[in-house]
Design an enzyme around this catalytic site. Structure first.
Site, PDB file in Angstrom:
ATOM      1  N   HIS A  99     -42.226   2.687 -11.972  1.00  0.00           N
ATOM      2  CA  HIS A  99     -41.036   2.889 -11.119  1.00  0.00           C
ATOM      3  C   HIS A  99     -39.984   1.767 -11.142  1.00  0.00           C
ATOM      4  O   HIS A  99     -38.905   1.692 -11.672  1.00  0.00           O
ATOM      5  CB  HIS A  99     -41.482   3.326  -9.715  1.00  0.00           C
ATOM      6  CG  HIS A  99     -40.229   3.129  -8.778  1.00  0.00           C
ATOM      7  ND1 HIS A  99     -39.802   4.612  -8.313  1.00  0.00           N
ATOM      8  CD2 HIS A  99     -39.609   2.140  -8.132  1.00  0.00           C
ATOM      9  CE1 HIS A  99     -38.825   3.970  -7.353  1.00  0.00           C
ATOM     10  NE2 HIS A  99     -38.533   2.751  -7.555  1.00  0.00           N
ATOM     11  N   GLU A 100     -40.596   0.414 -10.962  1.00  0.00           N
ATOM     12  CA  GLU A 100     -39.857  -0.669 -10.987  1.00  0.00           C
ATOM     13  C   GLU A 100     -39.465  -0.971 -12.273  1.00  0.00           C
ATOM     14  O   GLU A 100     -38.287  -1.596 -12.322  1.00  0.00           O
ATOM     15  CB  GLU A 100     -40.581  -1.869 -10.536  1.00  0.00           C
ATOM     16  CG  GLU A 100     -41.076  -1.872  -9.028  1.00  0.00           C
ATOM     17  CD  GLU A 100     -39.870  -1.740  -8.243  1.00  0.00           C
ATOM     18  OE1 GLU A 100     -38.930  -2.416  -8.384  1.00  0.00           O
ATOM     19  OE2 GLU A 100     -40.215  -0.860  -7.072  1.00  0.00           O
ATOM     20  N   HIS A 135     -36.196   0.575 -13.016  1.00  0.00           N
ATOM     21  CA  HIS A 135     -35.061  -0.134 -12.197  1.00  0.00           C
ATOM     22  C   HIS A 135     -34.638  -1.301 -13.511  1.00  0.00           C
ATOM     23  O   HIS A 135     -33.474  -1.776 -13.570  1.00  0.00           O
ATOM     24  CB  HIS A 135     -35.492  -0.852 -11.041  1.00  0.00           C
ATOM     25  CG  HIS A 135     -35.272  -0.220  -9.739  1.00  0.00           C
ATOM     26  ND1 HIS A 135     -34.377   0.581  -9.309  1.00  0.00           N
ATOM     27  CD2 HIS A 135     -36.486  -0.046  -9.099  1.00  0.00           C
ATOM     28  CE1 HIS A 135     -34.671   1.227  -8.412  1.00  0.00           C
ATOM     29  NE2 HIS A 135     -35.964   0.819  -7.888  1.00  0.00           N
ATOM     30  N   HIS A 154     -32.468   0.010 -16.106  1.00  0.00           N
ATOM     31  CA  HIS A 154     -31.332   0.191 -15.444  1.00  0.00           C
ATOM     32  C   HIS A 154     -30.373  -1.093 -15.835  1.00  0.00           C
ATOM     33  O   HIS A 154     -29.471  -1.090 -16.203  1.00  0.00           O
ATOM     34  CB  HIS A 154     -31.249   0.719 -13.925  1.00  0.00           C
ATOM     35  CG  HIS A 154     -30.087   1.398 -13.542  1.00  0.00           C
ATOM     36  ND1 HIS A 154     -29.959   1.723 -12.348  1.00  0.00           N
ATOM     37  CD2 HIS A 154     -28.968   1.906 -14.166  1.00  0.00           C
ATOM     38  CE1 HIS A 154     -28.685   2.341 -12.174  1.00  0.00           C
ATOM     39  NE2 HIS A 154     -27.999   2.397 -13.535  1.00  0.00           N
TER      40      HIS A 154
END
Ligand SMILES: [Zn+2]
Length: 708
Positions: free
Chosen positions: A496-497, A500, A503
């Site tokens: 998940h991290e 980011h 992104h």
């Protein structure tokens, strides 16, 4: 899925980093913030930064920035996009440099000097921001450009930037009367103080709430290594011979799943639940009441009925009705689902002749038993296959290679702020370096809870900068020489991290204002949630999930069971999340005249009236330790995890429809979405990527809410 994940809030308002023309700072040359870092990509010079460097760098950064703003506002030339908007984008470099390091280290590696400076700085930074956003001459220039935006021949990103500046200034109060501007400034200063006080109380209270246990026997169920760690933690606190179990920031505590002694579980759960609301120096109840009142007053001053109305107007959800509708839609089936799970748990308790009714402290312990029975496996069987370095390099990085063509090379020459931090060069498919990635995975007592990503340097073509981004988790550190074996949750958090981080790293924008994750709060979790899909993708799993001692592949049956059990306990997970989201909304959907005086009473009523008051499943965060909403960042925005999960689930379906883990799919997702930061309306961006709007069915299916 939400698992208390956060993106470190940027401290500075206006600008980002870089090395374009920059006014000379009146700082001693020995101050490492005085000039742009000479390390690759502007990587921070952690080895040279001392605690005493921050305060003067902030002071000088604000002074220079204020002078820059004055020069822009008082420019005798008529306003142009370049001499106003672009000039604003380029301003504040020193402040941005020091803010990005300080803002992150105050969460990742804090100390008393940081905390003191944080308290001192937060009102000053709020005032600094106000001085810019409430500068009348500056706003007049922005407005004059905004009014003729269609005639300026701007490209799409530049035009959107101009609109954003106009909106940002209006929302910050640029249209208020002079007297109201003064009121607003005073409120913002108080809000900054209160948010800092809230966050510091939460952290101190977590340390103060650690459970002290007298005997080893009471810790039955915990592994020997974990008990040894509890003994060491006690010793470190001067409690030789005792055992200390730390309290993590969510209501749920990992040890509740294994502790066989119900009385100890009860004490641990109680310690968690009463944080910030049982008196003592870290009690947050008064802080909460002052915060919600001030926020309501601020919203009223700006012309909104409630703070939620103010906050949501600028999100993709747009208004409180839309958010309430979604929360209500999910609440009823989620609680029904949780009650069904609770009934199954009660059966196990009764069969074992427990002689008690299921309570919050029992949930994870017995739900693991139900899971073991139903799917015939124990979560702990997975852990030997989830060794941290394997998961990172052969899982997370491997997936990024397959989907996007990225490669990673660890480097040891760059300085780090803690020896556990690892640094990687990230290369694009064409061999060109794309970014630097920092991995800071272990829990520390001076690290805030949860997991988050931040950018030390944000990408921008205007500034010529390339990303330096970091991921932070709170994985318990094993004893020296022992392997770090992840839980399934930690594994997903790692992916998940990194979503980011992608992104941030793929950002390909001109203006700093739009870089990477600078998108609406209820959109920002979407790319990170999508990246979780690769954690259980068969080709990825086969690559990383090997036994840390024998190298044997994870048995297929075990893997199938993991996948089959994905919807297990979703009633609990959705309910605890929704309860927290509803609290966040209820507190911020109050008008000034409606602020209660009893925090816990209001909380109980709020949950009850929403139909989400099922005692065995308390909110993921209770009011007095709910940093997302009260320390800022996700205020009236915690719903955003579920909101963005709709896009996530729809996108996962898209990948599957398009053939799954293929470069062409990754490249399209990157081109249409991950590289575009905040350069256009988020929903429009989604539509361009997907060819249509997202539908909610994939999310309902995932959350196990379609079966009646
Ligand atoms: Zn996240």
């Amino acid at each position: 899925m939400n698992r208390h994940l956060m993106i470190a809030a940027a401290v500075a308002v206006v600008c980002s980093a870089a090395q374009a023309a920059e006014p000379a700072a009146m700082l001693p040359a020995s101050n490492p913030f005085a000039k742009a870092s000479t390390l690759p990509f502007g990587y921070p010079m952690f080895d040279q930064i001392k605690n005493e460097d921050y305060a003067p760098a902030f002071a000088e950064g604000m002074r220079i920035n204020a002078a820059e703003i004055e020069a822009i506002a008082n420019n005798p030339q008529p306003a142009t996009f370049d001499n106003t908007i672009v000039a604003l984008e380029k301003s504040g470099q020193l402040l941005s440099r020091v803010s990005s390091v300080f803002g992150n280290l105050s969460g990742a590696n804090t100390n008393d000097s940081f905390k003191a400076l944080e308290r001192e700085l937060s009102p000053k930074l709020a005032a600094h921001s106000d001085a810019i956003r409430l500068n009348e001459k500056l706003y007049a220039r922005i407005k004059s450009l905004y009014d003729k935006r269609d005639k300026l021949h701007l490209d799409a990103e530049a035009k959107y930037l101009l609109q954003r500046y106009h909106t940002d200034f209006v929302r910050a109060g640029a249209r208020l009367s002079a007297a109201d501007k003064e009121k607003l400034k005073s409120m913002n200063g108080q809000l900054a103080n209160l948010q800092t006080a809230f966050a510091q109380n939460v952290q101190e209270e977590a340390n103060a709430s650690a459970l002290v246990v007298d005997t080893r026997a009471e810790l039955a169920g915990m592994s020997d290594a974990a008990i040894d760690a509890a003994a060491a933690a006690a010793k470190a606190r001067g409690l030789d011979g005792k055992f200390v179990i730390p309290v993590v920031n969510t209501t749920g505590q990992a040890n509740l799943a294994v502790l066989t002694n119900r009385a100890v579980r009860e004490r641990l759960m109680a310690a968690s639940l009463e944080r910030g609301s049982h008196g003592g120096q870290f009690d947050n109840r008064e802080v909460v009441l002052k915060l919600v009142r001030l926020r309501a007053e601020k919203a009223a001053l700006l012309g909104y009925a409630t703070y939620a109305d103010y906050a949501l107007e600028d999100q993709t959800a747009h208004d409180a009705q839309a958010v309430n509708r979604m929360l209500a839609e999910f609440a009823r089936p989620a609680v029904a689902n949780a009650k069904k799970e609770g009934a199954e748990i009660q059966q196990v308790i009764d069969r074992e002749q427990g002689g008690f009714q299921l309570a919050a402290q029992d949930w994870s312990f017995y739900s693991d038993k139900v899971r073991a029975e139903r799917f015939n496996f124990d979560q702990n069987q997975l852990r030997p296959y989830f060794e941290l370095n394997n998961v990172l390099t052969k899982g997370v990085f491997f997936a990024a290679n397959k989907v996007y063509g990225l490669t990673f090379k660890e480097r040891k020459d760059l300085p780090v702020y803690h020896p556990d931090v690892r640094v990687f060069d990230v290369y694009d498919a064409n061999g060109k370096q794309l970014a630097i990635f920092l991995a800071d995975f272990y829990a520390r007592s001076n690290k805030r809870g949860g997991a988050w990503m931040n950018a030390y340097v944000s990408q921008s073509k205007l500034m010529g900068t390339h990303p330096v981004v970091a991921n932070h988790l709170n994985i318990p550190k094993p004893k020296d020489g022992e392997a770090t074996l992840l839980t399934y949750d930690e594994l997903r958090t790692l992916f998940h991290e990194f979503g980011h981080a992608l992104h941030g790293m793929f950002s390909d924008v001109t203006y700093p204002r739009f870089s990477g994750t600078r998108v609406p709060r209820d959109f920002v979790e979407f790319p990170s949630q999508v990246n979780e899909m690769w954690s259980v993708w068969p080709e990825v799993l086969a690559n990383y999930a090997t036994h840390y001692q024998t190298g044997a592949a994870m048995p297929k049956e075990l893997l199938d069971k993991v996948i089959a059990s994905k919807k297990f306990n979703e009633g609990f997970r959705t309910t605890e999340y929704l309860a927290a989201s509803i609290l966040d909304q209820k507190w911020h959907q109050l008008g000034v005249a409606q602020i209660p005086s009893d925090v816990l009473g209001f909380e109980a009523d709020a949950l009850k009236s929403a139909g989400i008051d099922y005692a065995p499943v308390p909110p993921r965060y209770r009011t007095t330790y709910f940093s997302h909403t009260f320390a800022g960042g996700y205020t009236a925005g915690y719903y955003g995890y579920l909101w963005s999960e709709k896009l996530d689930a729809d996108t996962v379906n898209w990948f599957n429809e398009q053939g799954g883990m293929l470069r062409k799919n990754g490249d399209w997702f990157r081109k249409m979405l991950l590289s575009r930061g905040g350069t256009m309306d988020a929903m429009q961006m989604y539509r361009k990527f997907r060819g249509r709007d997202a539908t909610v069915e994939p999310l309902l299916e995932r959350r196990g809410l379609t079966e009646k």
